[in-house]
Write a protein that holds these residues in place. Structure first.
Motif, PDB file in Angstrom:
ATOM      1  N   UNK A 225       0.863  -1.185   0.000  1.00 51.44           N
ATOM      2  CA  UNK A 225       0.000   0.000   0.000  1.00 51.44           C
ATOM      3  C   UNK A 225       0.893   1.227   0.000  1.00 51.44           C
ATOM      4  N   UNK A 226       1.160   1.721  -1.163  1.00 51.61           N
ATOM      5  CA  UNK A 226       2.106   2.816  -1.338  1.00 51.61           C
ATOM      6  C   UNK A 226       1.411   3.946  -2.078  1.00 51.61           C
TER       7      UNK A 226
ATOM      8  N   UNK B 235       4.631   8.866  -2.853  1.00 55.14           N
ATOM      9  CA  UNK B 235       5.734   8.434  -1.999  1.00 55.14           C
ATOM     10  C   UNK B 235       6.724   7.555  -2.742  1.00 55.14           C
ATOM     11  N   UNK B 236       6.410   7.216  -3.983  1.00 53.97           N
ATOM     12  CA  UNK B 236       7.258   6.295  -4.745  1.00 53.97           C
ATOM     13  C   UNK B 236       7.640   6.936  -6.073  1.00 53.97           C
TER      14      UNK B 236
END
Lengths: 177, 466
Positions: free
Chosen positions: A50-51, A55-56
């Motif tokens: 769960x990203x 944030x990635x």
């Protein structure tokens, strides 16, 4: 595989494997030498991390995430954008499982394949690094009927319809060639 | 009435003839101002070297692998079929006159009819001689049909003469008939002496016909029809001008609830200052769907936005939609001026949600009586085995239905990234890769309608049968 097996970044920052079978039916060997990761025949899928996409930002093309902010399963494209695989599926269910305070080990990574490969260096919590192997997706016939109580972020190959099926916590979405 | 309108709106000149063909078949045209050259000869090309009948091998040469022209042993188009189309060009060279005296249908590359330009004759003379390449359609009812894919006809100063009544030149719809170095623009009678010619008199049905691939007629375009012609050659030639509506809808097939956009534009030989009037409207659509027509006018030359381009948004009703764009301008400022017009349509298909090419979304299977804990996890959050005491509420057991759960706040799951599909020596159904050569997600599967599994890009939203 009844045993509970958790690999935690607290203890291990990088774990390497060559070929992996998860939940093998009868201790089967891998299907063939081209397999990086495969699964047993239970009606289960892969639960993506769960990203949030924000944030990635350094993710490479070929990365899957479950974005809990908009409840979309996403796939990173070569142009650096995220492709929404959930389409217009409903998003009424919340997507949570992570303790908000738990510290993250930023070096944690599991690599299946060669650690020296360039591909092993890309950002990811689970990286399939071999450039001559492929994962066989978990195969479930009609996953929306047969996977019980699926968790958000599930990724399955629908073997009855020959489709890629993704679950965003509320509804399944399907893709075909 | 309809016939009258057609008469009034029709413009005849060679340009207009071509424009009309364009209108109906998406032909591409260039006119005398545009240079037109023949591509260099390639292996197998034919060229004419003497006067004679098309089917006489003795008048043809063929371009060989060594780069020289050799005497041909057959004639161009011989033995070709729609399923067995040849790729060579056929060139009618200046100074040769080729007669087609019995009807024939050929499938090869493009046909070129050349001349040493400029060719200086005027109607009713039909150009011929040492500087002119010419094809004669000879004998009542003789047709020459070139119905191959991308089989265009380029008449670059040469002549294609409809020498007898009821002769027909046939093209596959969508292919081009391009006439350059036409010497009749502005000439009395508007016919000049090259390009498409009918000789001294127009007494029969000499026609250009566009055909569909299956051989049926797409458009019967009459070159001349004796005393009953739709066209007044001289008057219309001196008036000149043409306009063509251009419209399309993209995407042309969508799923219910999706959006499409209609493209609108126009082209043609419109004198500056003419006021162009447009109408965008719905011709037909599913019952209950309404679309308010958009009309307006502007002065040529307009801009890209002169004709509105409507967004077709949130089309929830499945079915076929047909929209049209009409453009027109008056030839002159008199009250009775005829309108030079064009109308084109564009179609849109909206598939119902859940139909084979459209997405649907399915609720999950819920079993409240049992738990299906996930027992394998990879986490970067340092909670391996936490809460072991409350087995099914710990991670990853709290996530149900997984072979594996992966956890991170910042890092995803990266599948094998391979150079290309050949990297996977033994593919099996359900394998998934990222193909770096095409930058695509691919899955090895059996695609509907195919007999063997292969790597496929999965980019079509779908709906399972159950």
């Amino acid at each position: 595989m009844k045993k509970i097996f958790v690999i935690s970044g607290t203890f291990i920052s990088s774990v390497l494997f060559s070929q992996i079978i998860i939940n093998p039916d009868n201790a089967n060997p891998p299907t063939n030498a081209s397999v990086s990761l495969e699964f047993g025949s239970d009606a289960r899928g892969i639960i993506l991390p769960y990203v949030e996409a924000t944030s990635a930002t350094n993710a490479v093309a070929g990365t899957f995430i479950m974005d809990p902010s908009d409840k979309e399963v996403k796939f990173r494209l070569a142009d650096g954008s995220w492709k929404n695989l959930s389409g217009s599926a409903a998003t009424t269910q919340s997507v949570t499982s992570m303790p908000s305070q738990a510290p993250e080990n930023s070096n944690a990574k599991v690599v299946i394949g060669s650690a020296s490969s360039v591909q092993a260096q890309v950002p990811g919590i689970l990286v399939l690094s071999e450039t001559n192997k492929a994962m066989i997706l978990p195969k479930v016939a009609s996953p929306h009927i047969n996977v019980k109580n699926p968790a958000a972020g599930m990724l399955v190959y629908d073997s009855a319809n020959r489709m890629l099926a993704v679950f965003n916590g509320t509804q399944w979405s399907f893709w075909k060639p | 009435m309809k016939k009258n309108m057609k008469k009034n709106n029709s413009i005849f000149s060679y340009e207009k003839l071509l424009k009309r063909l364009f209108l109906h078949s998406l032909l591409l045209f260039a006119f005398s101002t545009l240079a037109q050259s023949v591509p260099p000869p390639a292996l197998g090309d034919y060229r004419s070297t003497a006067n004679g009948n098309w089917t006489n091998p003795g008048i043809w040469q063929i371009y060989d692998a060594g780069g020289t022209w050799q005497m041909a042993t057959g004639f161009p188009g011989q033995g070709t079929t729609s399923a067995n189309q040849a790729s060579y060009k056929v060139i009618i060279t200046p100074g040769t006159e080729i007669t087609v005296s019995s009807s024939a249908t050929y499938y090869f590359g493009s046909l070129y009819v050349l001349a040493n330009n400029p060719v200086l004759n005027s109607h009713p003379t039909v150009s011929s001689g040492a500087n002119v390449g010419r094809i004669n359609l000879s004998g009542n009812g003789t047709s020459l049909k070139l119905l191959g894919t991308n089989q265009n006809i380029y008449i670059n100063g040469g002549v294609l003469q409809f020498a007898s009544n009821n002769t027909v030149l046939g093209l596959l719809t969508g292919n081009s008939l391009m006439i350059t170095n036409f010497n009749g623009i502005g000439a009395t009678g508007g016919l000049g002496s090259n390009g498409l010619q009918y000789g001294n008199t127009c007494t029969g049905n000499q026609q250009v016909i566009l055909y569909y691939a299956n051989g049926t007629t797409a458009l019967n375009y009459m070159v001349c029809n004796g005393s009953n012609s739709d066209y007044n050659f001289g008057a219309i030639n001196s008036n000149g001008g043409s306009i063509m509506a251009v419209t399309s809808i993209f995407p042309s097939t969508i799923c219910a609830g999706d959006n499409a956009a209609m493209f609108t534009d126009y082209t043609g030989m419109v004198p500056n200052g003419k006021v162009i009037t447009y109408t965008v409207k719905l011709d037909s659509g599913p019952a209950g769907y309404t679309f308010a027509p958009i009309t307006g006018s502007f002065t040529h030359p307009g801009t890209a936005g002169s004709i509105p381009r409507p967004s077709l948004e949130n089309l929830t009703q499945s079915g076929n939609y047909k929209f049209s764009l009409a453009v027109s301008y008056p030839f002159d400022n008199t009250a009775g001026s005829y309108l030079i017009t064009s109308l084109e349509t564009a179609s849109l298909t909206v598939n119902a949600a859940g139909s084979s090419s459209c997405a649907c979304y399915k609720d999950p299977a819920v079993d409240l009586s049992s738990k299906y804990p996930t027992k394998f996890g990879i986490t970067s959050l340092g909670r391996a085995g936490e809460s072991r005491g409350t087995h099914n509420s710990s991670w990853p057991e709290q996530l149900q239905g997984g072979h594996i759960a992966i956890e991170s706040r910042t890092a995803g799951f990266v599948i094998n990234r391979v150079a290309n599909t050949n990297a996977i020596l033994i593919p099996v159904e359900g394998m998934i890769i990222f193909d770096l050569s095409e930058n695509n997600l691919k899955i090895f599967t059996l695609k509907a309608g195919e007999s063997t599994p292969a790597w496929h890009v999965f980019n079509t939203p779908a709906c399972p049968t159950l």
